[in-house]
Each structure stands twice: as structure tokens, then as C-alpha cells.
Design a protein around this motif. Sequence first.
Motif, PDB file in Angstrom:
ATOM      1  N   GLU A 318      -4.175  18.559   3.513  1.00  0.00           N
ATOM      2  CA  GLU A 318      -4.388  18.250   4.930  1.00  0.00           C
ATOM      3  C   GLU A 318      -4.301  16.723   5.146  1.00  0.00           C
ATOM      4  O   GLU A 318      -4.413  15.951   4.187  1.00  0.00           O
ATOM      5  CB  GLU A 318      -5.762  18.748   5.370  1.00  0.00           C
ATOM      6  CG  GLU A 318      -6.933  18.091   4.659  1.00  0.00           C
ATOM      7  CD  GLU A 318      -8.301  18.584   5.120  1.00  0.00           C
ATOM      8  OE1 GLU A 318      -8.336  19.317   6.135  1.00  0.00           O
ATOM      9  OE2 GLU A 318      -9.303  18.249   4.472  1.00  0.00           O
ATOM     10  N   LYS A 319      -4.087  16.363   6.396  1.00  0.00           N
ATOM     11  CA  LYS A 319      -4.060  14.930   6.732  1.00  0.00           C
ATOM     12  C   LYS A 319      -5.189  14.651   7.726  1.00  0.00           C
ATOM     13  O   LYS A 319      -5.447  15.476   8.619  1.00  0.00           O
ATOM     14  CB  LYS A 319      -2.715  14.493   7.307  1.00  0.00           C
ATOM     15  CG  LYS A 319      -2.272  15.239   8.529  1.00  0.00           C
ATOM     16  CD  LYS A 319      -0.887  14.776   8.975  1.00  0.00           C
ATOM     17  CE  LYS A 319      -0.420  15.596  10.201  1.00  0.00           C
ATOM     18  NZ  LYS A 319       0.892  15.168  10.684  1.00  0.00           N
ATOM     19  N   ASP A 352       8.447  13.096   4.440  1.00  0.00           N
ATOM     20  CA  ASP A 352       8.368  13.435   5.865  1.00  0.00           C
ATOM     21  C   ASP A 352       9.326  14.571   6.181  1.00  0.00           C
ATOM     22  O   ASP A 352       9.966  15.140   5.280  1.00  0.00           O
ATOM     23  CB  ASP A 352       8.640  12.214   6.721  1.00  0.00           C
ATOM     24  CG  ASP A 352      10.040  11.641   6.490  1.00  0.00           C
ATOM     25  OD1 ASP A 352      10.870  12.354   5.857  1.00  0.00           O
ATOM     26  OD2 ASP A 352      10.288  10.519   6.892  1.00  0.00           O
ATOM     27  N   SER A 353       9.459  14.794   7.489  1.00  0.00           N
ATOM     28  CA  SER A 353      10.298  15.918   7.900  1.00  0.00           C
ATOM     29  C   SER A 353      11.770  15.677   7.611  1.00  0.00           C
ATOM     30  O   SER A 353      12.549  16.613   7.489  1.00  0.00           O
ATOM     31  CB  SER A 353      10.097  16.180   9.401  1.00  0.00           C
ATOM     32  OG  SER A 353      10.415  15.020  10.159  1.00  0.00           O
ATOM     33  N   ASP A 387       3.593   8.120  12.415  1.00  0.00           N
ATOM     34  CA  ASP A 387       3.084   8.918  13.519  1.00  0.00           C
ATOM     35  C   ASP A 387       2.197  10.022  12.941  1.00  0.00           C
ATOM     36  O   ASP A 387       2.586  10.728  12.020  1.00  0.00           O
ATOM     37  CB  ASP A 387       4.256   9.493  14.325  1.00  0.00           C
ATOM     38  CG  ASP A 387       3.809  10.249  15.566  1.00  0.00           C
ATOM     39  OD1 ASP A 387       2.566  10.292  15.817  1.00  0.00           O
ATOM     40  OD2 ASP A 387       4.668  10.833  16.233  1.00  0.00           O
ATOM     41  N   TYR A 388       1.058  10.192  13.539  1.00  0.00           N
ATOM     42  CA  TYR A 388       0.116  11.181  13.020  1.00  0.00           C
ATOM     43  C   TYR A 388       0.674  12.594  13.142  1.00  0.00           C
ATOM     44  O   TYR A 388       0.354  13.466  12.356  1.00  0.00           O
ATOM     45  CB  TYR A 388      -1.233  11.048  13.750  1.00  0.00           C
ATOM     46  CG  TYR A 388      -2.307  11.951  13.214  1.00  0.00           C
ATOM     47  CD1 TYR A 388      -2.991  11.630  12.039  1.00  0.00           C
ATOM     48  CD2 TYR A 388      -2.622  13.144  13.881  1.00  0.00           C
ATOM     49  CE1 TYR A 388      -3.951  12.476  11.532  1.00  0.00           C
ATOM     50  CE2 TYR A 388      -3.589  13.989  13.364  1.00  0.00           C
ATOM     51  CZ  TYR A 388      -4.252  13.657  12.189  1.00  0.00           C
ATOM     52  OH  TYR A 388      -5.221  14.512  11.688  1.00  0.00           O
ATOM     53  N   GLU A 389       1.512  12.740  14.167  1.00  0.00           N
ATOM     54  CA  GLU A 389       2.056  14.076  14.414  1.00  0.00           C
ATOM     55  C   GLU A 389       3.236  14.387  13.497  1.00  0.00           C
ATOM     56  O   GLU A 389       3.763  15.506  13.527  1.00  0.00           O
ATOM     57  CB  GLU A 389       2.511  14.174  15.883  1.00  0.00           C
ATOM     58  CG  GLU A 389       1.388  13.954  16.897  1.00  0.00           C
ATOM     59  CD  GLU A 389       0.281  14.986  16.751  1.00  0.00           C
ATOM     60  OE1 GLU A 389       0.588  16.159  16.353  1.00  0.00           O
ATOM     61  OE2 GLU A 389      -0.887  14.666  17.005  1.00  0.00           O
ATOM     62  N   GLU A 390       3.661  13.428  12.735  1.00  0.00           N
ATOM     63  CA  GLU A 390       4.791  13.639  11.818  1.00  0.00           C
ATOM     64  C   GLU A 390       4.394  14.732  10.803  1.00  0.00           C
ATOM     65  O   GLU A 390       3.320  14.711  10.201  1.00  0.00           O
ATOM     66  CB  GLU A 390       5.135  12.344  11.103  1.00  0.00           C
ATOM     67  CG  GLU A 390       6.248  12.462  10.094  1.00  0.00           C
ATOM     68  CD  GLU A 390       7.624  12.572  10.782  1.00  0.00           C
ATOM     69  OE1 GLU A 390       8.513  13.194  10.199  1.00  0.00           O
ATOM     70  OE2 GLU A 390       7.774  12.055  11.902  1.00  0.00           O
ATOM     71  N   GLU A 391       5.313  15.678  10.627  1.00  0.00           N
ATOM     72  CA  GLU A 391       5.073  16.723   9.630  1.00  0.00           C
ATOM     73  C   GLU A 391       5.340  16.158   8.238  1.00  0.00           C
ATOM     74  O   GLU A 391       6.365  15.512   8.010  1.00  0.00           O
ATOM     75  CB  GLU A 391       5.985  17.916   9.901  1.00  0.00           C
ATOM     76  CG  GLU A 391       5.619  18.675  11.158  1.00  0.00           C
ATOM     77  CD  GLU A 391       6.446  19.955  11.305  1.00  0.00           C
ATOM     78  OE1 GLU A 391       7.208  20.286  10.349  1.00  0.00           O
ATOM     79  OE2 GLU A 391       6.311  20.632  12.332  1.00  0.00           O
TER      80      GLU A 391
END
Length: 404
Positions: A318-319, A352-353, A387-391
Motif C-alpha cells: 500500500e502507499k 509506475d503505470s 502524483d499520489y494518484e499515480e498507480e
Amino acid sequence: MLQHNITKEQRVGIWPDETIEFIHLDDVEHDDSIDQLSIQSNDAVISNAKSAKGSFAIKVTIVFLLLIVAISGALFRYYKIELDYNEKVLELQSDAKLSALAGNYQEAIAYLDEAISIRPQFNPLQQDQNLVYVAVKVERIAAELEAIIERGDEAEAEKKLEEFRQELNGYKEPIFDKQREKLEELNMKYTILSLTNELTTLGSISDLGNLLNVVNGLIGEEAEALRNQIIDRIRTTATAEVNDLLTKKKFTSALTTTESALAWARADDTLLELKQRVKQEQTTYELAEEQRIQKAMEQAAAEDYINQTAAIELIEYEKVMNELGNIVVVAYMKNVATRSIFDVKIDYKIVDSAGLVISGGTIGVTPSYIGSGEGMSFSVTLPEGLDYEEELDVTVSNGSWSLE
């Protein structure tokens, strides 16, 4: 001058009325005429005397002959009667013997009683009757002994058997042949009773086999029945012991037990089937054991491989945002080795994604000592500007550890 005396003498015989006169002459003077007369007279007397004697002898002879005939007749009649009595007694004695030999003792006694009434002084009749009375007594003892054996009283049967044996001892006459046969029969029944009682106290195959050896030397239906009981006990005892040994997987002992039982009950179908079952279960067990060992070896090898190369498994990650505003990735793992591990170092990579590696390297975990099946974790702070929302995707490759 003629002088003479005449005396009259009487002779008494069978018929006492007969008399004969005798003339006694003295020495006197006489003439020829007197002499002549005297001679003539004497001749007449002598002639008469001879005639009387002849008649008497004839009468005596006739009477004697008649007496002999009468006595002979009486003697013959007496002899004939006695002869008939003897024949009757011998016939009764013979009938008594036949009856006694057939076991009809009361009938034999009746015959002998009748014979004794005719010839009470004939000792063999009394002797025969005494033997019959002994036979009656022995028969009674035999009946009592048989009843005791039937009800299973071994101690009392032993006493009565000895009484039977002592009562019969010394008698060799044919009348006791049936009794001697009965003694042998009842002795056999007593032996069977004793061995049957002993059978109830035995528990081992060896003891049962020794008893079977004894019974094998006996004959008769009772012996055969007891022999079957012993063999059945050997079967059941062997089966119980073998089943217990099979439960404990003691196949060698189980085979030994079946072989021991078969040594006493040769070619017994039940025991042969039991032996075959032991062999089959032994084969099945050995095959299964071999497979188990092989599988265990394979499993041990696999476990060893895991323990050496893949002891750590990533469960989840988890992040989170820390208090400084940085993104932190926390990974949770598990010790999948079969042994505890410590001094763990993990090789990890975060991308990252777009597949770009954001972070990677080798890192330690907490706690420092992890038991088999227990969890561990590590955390990585990502570079700023993400970005926190980065998968994100986290991968863990084995690093290094020590096995306990």
C-alpha cells in the motif's frame, strides 16, 4: 438090646416153620434086622433132608433175583431222575451264562436261582451267581460315572472312575468283557472332559498346540469334537493376535504368528487365508511407505529449494502519505519456508503505470527474526514530485536470509 435117644432139633431160616429130626444112636447091642431097619430109616431121613434143602435154595434164589430186579429198577428210576435234574441244572446254568454275557443280569440271576433250588450243593452255581452280582454292581457304578461325566464334574468323575477300576480289577471272566469295554469308553470320556476343562484355561497358540497333540492320540467322536474345538481356538487366537499386530504394522511378527498356528493346524484354510492377508497388507504397506518416502523426499527437496531460494512471498502493499507529505510504499510479506529465517535482505522494485522504475534496491525487513508462516514488512519513501494518484506496482525478488 437097642437103646437109642431121638432128639428133635429146629433150624430157623427165611421160612422158620421148617423142622428136621435127627436120630442119635448109642453103642448098643443089636441084630441085623434092627441094623437094616436103622439103615433104611436113615436113608429116608437123608433123602427127605436133601429134598428140603433143594426147595429152600430155589426159593432163596428166586427171592434174591426178585430183590435184585426191584433194586435195579429203583436204582434206574433214581438214576434217570437225577440225570434229568443234572441236565436241567446244566441247561439253566448255560442259559444264565448266555444272559449274563448279553448283559441281562436279572434274567441270569433268575436262571441261577432256579438251578440252585434243584442243586443247592452245586458250588459252581453259587460262584456264577456271585459273579453276576458283581457284574450288576459294576454296571451300577458305570451308570453313575457316566452321569457324573455328563454333568461335567471332573473331580467327582475321577473318584468314581477309580472306584470302577478297582471294582473290576482281577476279574478276567468273559462276563466282564462288556464292563471292561465300558471302562475304556468312560475313561476316554473322562479324559475328554478333563482336556475340555483344560482348554478353557489356555490362551497361547503354543499351549493350544500342545493340547492338540494330546487329543490327536485319542479316538472317537468326542475326541474329534474336542480336536475341532482346539483348532477353532487356534484360529481365533491367531486371528486376534494378527489383527493387533497389523494395526501396529508389525508384519513380520504377524507372519510368525500365522506360521506358528499353521504348524499345529496344517493346511487350515482359515489360517492360510489369514497368512495371505498379512502378506497382502505388508505388500500394500511397503508400497505405500515407499511412495510416502519418495514423496517425502520430493517434498523435502521442494521445501529445501523454497527454504533456500523462495522463502519470502509478497502478500500485499500500500502507499501512504507521511507527515512530511511524502509518498511511502509499505510492502507486507510472509515467511513461506518450513524453517525460521533471520538477517533477511530483500531485492525490490517499484514502477509506475508507464513501467518506469521509480525506486529499487536491497532493503532489510522487520522483524529481524521471522518464524515459518509469520509475516514481515518493509517501507520505502518515494522521490518527491510524484502524483499520489499515480498507480504503482511493487515487485519483490528473493534477496538473502539465514535459515535457523
